[in-house]
Scaffold this active site. Structure first.
Site, short mmCIF file in Angstrom:
data_model
loop_
_atom_site.label_atom_id
_atom_site.label_comp_id
_atom_site.label_asym_id
_atom_site.label_seq_id
_atom_site.Cartn_x
_atom_site.Cartn_y
_atom_site.Cartn_z
N GLY A 155 -22.76 1.06 46.58
CA GLY A 155 -22.26 0.88 45.22
C GLY A 155 -23.36 0.33 44.34
CB CYS B 87 -26.14 1.04 50.74
SG CYS B 87 -27.36 0.62 49.48
CE1 TYR B 88 -22.37 -4.95 46.23
CE2 TYR B 88 -20.26 -4.10 46.98
CZ TYR B 88 -20.98 -5.03 46.29
OH TYR B 88 -20.34 -6.05 45.64
CG HIS C 72 -27.36 5.98 51.05
ND1 HIS C 72 -26.06 5.67 50.72
CD2 HIS C 72 -28.14 5.20 50.27
CE1 HIS C 72 -26.05 4.75 49.78
NE2 HIS C 72 -27.31 4.45 49.49
CD GLU D 108 -24.18 8.12 52.57
OE1 GLU D 108 -24.59 7.64 53.64
OE2 GLU D 108 -24.07 7.44 51.53
CB SER E 147 -8.65 32.09 38.36
OG SER E 147 -9.21 31.60 39.56
N GLY E 148 -8.20 34.27 40.85
CA GLY E 148 -8.96 35.13 41.77
C GLY E 148 -10.17 34.43 42.34
N GLY E 149 -10.46 33.22 41.83
CA GLY E 149 -11.55 32.42 42.39
C GLY E 149 -11.14 31.93 43.77
CB VAL E 150 -13.08 30.62 46.68
CG1 VAL E 150 -13.72 29.42 46.04
CG2 VAL E 150 -12.76 30.35 48.14
CG ASP E 151 -11.20 26.35 44.31
OD1 ASP E 151 -11.86 26.57 45.34
OD2 ASP E 151 -11.65 25.74 43.33
CB SER E 152 -6.38 30.32 42.33
OG SER E 152 -7.14 31.45 42.03
CE LYS F 169 -15.63 26.38 45.11
NZ LYS F 169 -14.75 26.42 43.92
#
Ligand code: XMP
Length: 517
Positions: free
Chosen positions: A56, A82-83, A168, A170, A221-226, A373
């Site tokens: 942080g 870290c923090y 870090h 990650e 929308s046809g995007g990957v998420d929808s 994603k």
């Protein structure tokens, strides 16, 4: 989501989401929570199997919180990053010093003679970002790693499953970071894996099952998420799922092909709503980007409201749920402590995050709300979707509306559509499409002088924007071969009427954003 094993308490590090992603990649269910949420859960005797305290931007010297509520549980595995490590140092009686020099960026660290981690080299290059540091470790801890500046880089409690890392693990720059995290979960926390593609799918399907036999509307929308959200929901809901695709006239040519393919090759019931005129009329003469976004967002809502009414009146179909492909970063951004003056700053208003207005009384169905994603893409593949659908570039809700600077008209839409299509085809041809996060063209409403045939031309400019990114939060322009850029430029100036000049945007984010408006 079911009870997660690993809770990551967010102290505002820009890398908190990465900790979660890496933890899930290692096979452990995990979620990000605020300190307040963590305290409430502990007070209600809800405990995780493992707790991570993130980094942080603040200093432990200003932190007056009492952390006994979590550090007081003897058997609870804790990793402070870290923090988080400095909090451990302070709480357990060590000394944290204000750093004069600090360590930022790459640093070399090495194990002390007491310790090593299997498969990790004796010396590792890691990513540091701190000024304060633990100068005297608490007496119950051992120093297990030090940096080449002789600062304490990692500590481990002698009797309890607690570890602190000043670096870090990650981030990608810490090459062996994932090994260190893996070691912590397996050897110190001793927790069992519970997160994989199958588990993810079961969780998401369970969320959809709660809808029962109600009718569900999907703004598609046809995007990957929808697409993933709809394919998943369709498995449970069948005929009760209705997808509506709004043609706002601000789509790329590839979107029209894509939606047609989805209609032909999936079981989804997709109704295309031709609303071009509504959008064009409302956007006439509007050149302010925020106004454009607001108008586009409002018309989307108006259209869905009208659709809901139409289905009620014409077919006696009452929609009770709205299916959205909301992802985890959208959910946690709203609780993140990344705030300025007590309020998040709006850089751009993303219209499709807020959903539809309350008066529509639709309940939200967001089966992807705990996923990143990458995980959604993995789920798309598990669901058997075509690779090319799952790995499409992101496309913003307001579409070409934010890629045509200034007021929109039919000619500028045509120029951006045609140039975008050329770029798309050339990327596929050069096998570069998947080497970039997003690639598109922007219409610049400036005229420049050129020569076309034997005559003088005074025409517009198309800008190419291609960026590499992992989450859209930061980005760098894609370093593509000059020969490729030349081929795209030549085709655009030759084939797109009205364009005499093509430029390439070499701005990273920050300071630039990915979209131009
Ligand atoms: P910016 O331009 O903010 O974009 O750097 C970051 C990512 O978000 C996308 N973007 C949007 N997506 N609605 C969306 O769904 C929007 O209004 C919107 N604005 C930007 C952008 O394409 C990039 O991937």
């Amino acid at each position: 989501m079911k009870h997660t094993k690993v809770w990551i308490v967010d102290f505002g590090s820009q890398y908190t989401q990465l900790i979660t992603r890496k933890t899930r990649e290692l096979g452990y269910s995990s979620e990000i929570i605020t300190l307040d949420e963590c305290r409430t859960r502990f007070q209600n005797n809800l405990l995780p199997e493992c707790l991570i305290i993130s980094g942080g931007p603040q200093s432990v010297f200003e932190d007056k919180n009492d952390y006994t509520f979590m550090f007081g549980h003897r058997d609870l595995p804790i990793l402070g990053i870290c923090y988080g490590m400095q909090l451990l140092g302070k709480h357990f009686g060590g000394v944290v010093e204000k750093g004069l020099i600090g360590e930022y960026g790459h640093a070399d660290i090495h194990f002390t003679s007491l310790f090593n981690i299997p498969n990790c080299p004796q010396t590792m290059s890691v990513w540091m970002s701190h000024s304060d540091h633990v100068s005297t470790v608490p007496s119950s801890f051992d120093i297990v790693m030090k940096s080449s500046n002789q600062l304490v880089a990692a500590i481990k409690h002698r009797d309890r499953p607690i570890m602190g890392l000043q670096f870090h693990p990650e981030v990608e720059h810490s090459k062996q970071g994932k090994l260190v995290l893996d070691y912590f979960y397996r050897e110190i926390a001793k927790i069992k894996t519970d997160w994989n593609a199958e588990e993810m799918l079961v969780e998401a399907l369970n969320m959809v099952k709660k809808v029962g036999d109600k009718k569900v509307l999907c703004a598609f929308s046809g995007g990957v998420d929808s697409l993933v959200a709809a394919m998943l929901a369709q498995k449970v809901l069948g005929e009760n799922l209705y997808c509506f695709f709004v043609d706002n006239g601000l789509l790329r040519l590839q979107d029209y092909h894509h939606i047609k393919k989805l209609q032909e090759q999936t079981y989804l019931k997709i109704e295309v709503i031709d609303a071009k005129k509504d959008f064009y009329d409302a956007l006439k003469g509007v050149d302010d980007p925020e106004k454009k976004r607001k108008i586009i967002g409002k018309i989307f809502i108006d259209i869905f409201e009208a659709k809901v009414l139409e289905y009620q009146e014409k077919f006696q179909i009452h929609f009770e749920y709205l299916l959205q492909g909301t992802l985890y970063p959208d959910v946690i951004e709203s609780i993140s402590p990344h705030i300025v003056g007590g309020k998040s700053v709006t850089i751009k208003s993303h219209h499709n995050v807020g959903g539809l207005p309350d008066r529509m009384k639709l309940k939200l169905l967001e089966p992807l709300r705990f996923l990143f994603k990458d995980e959604v893409r993995e789920m798309g593949m598990t669901l058997g979707l075509n690779r090319e659908w799952v790995f499409r570039h992101p496309f913003p809700g307001p579409g070409l509306g934010v890629r045509i600077l200034g007021a929109i008209d039919h000619d500028s839409i045509r120029m951006v559509q045609e140039s975008d299509q050329i770029l798309y085809e050339e990327l596929l041809e050069a096998k570069l499409y998947h080497s970039t996060w997003q690639a598109f063209t922007v219409f610049l409403p400036v005229k420049t002088v050129g020569v076309k045939g034997d005559g003088r031309a005074y025409e517009n400019v198309i800008c190419l924007r291609m960026v590499n990114s992992s989450d859209g939060m930061t980005a760098n322009w894609s370093h593509f071969p000059h020969e490729f850029l030349e081929a795209v430029s030549r085709r655009i100036t030759n084939e797109v009427k009205g364009i005499t000049r093509v430029v390439y945007d070499i701005t990273s984010k920050p300071p630039g954003t990915i979209e131009w408006e």
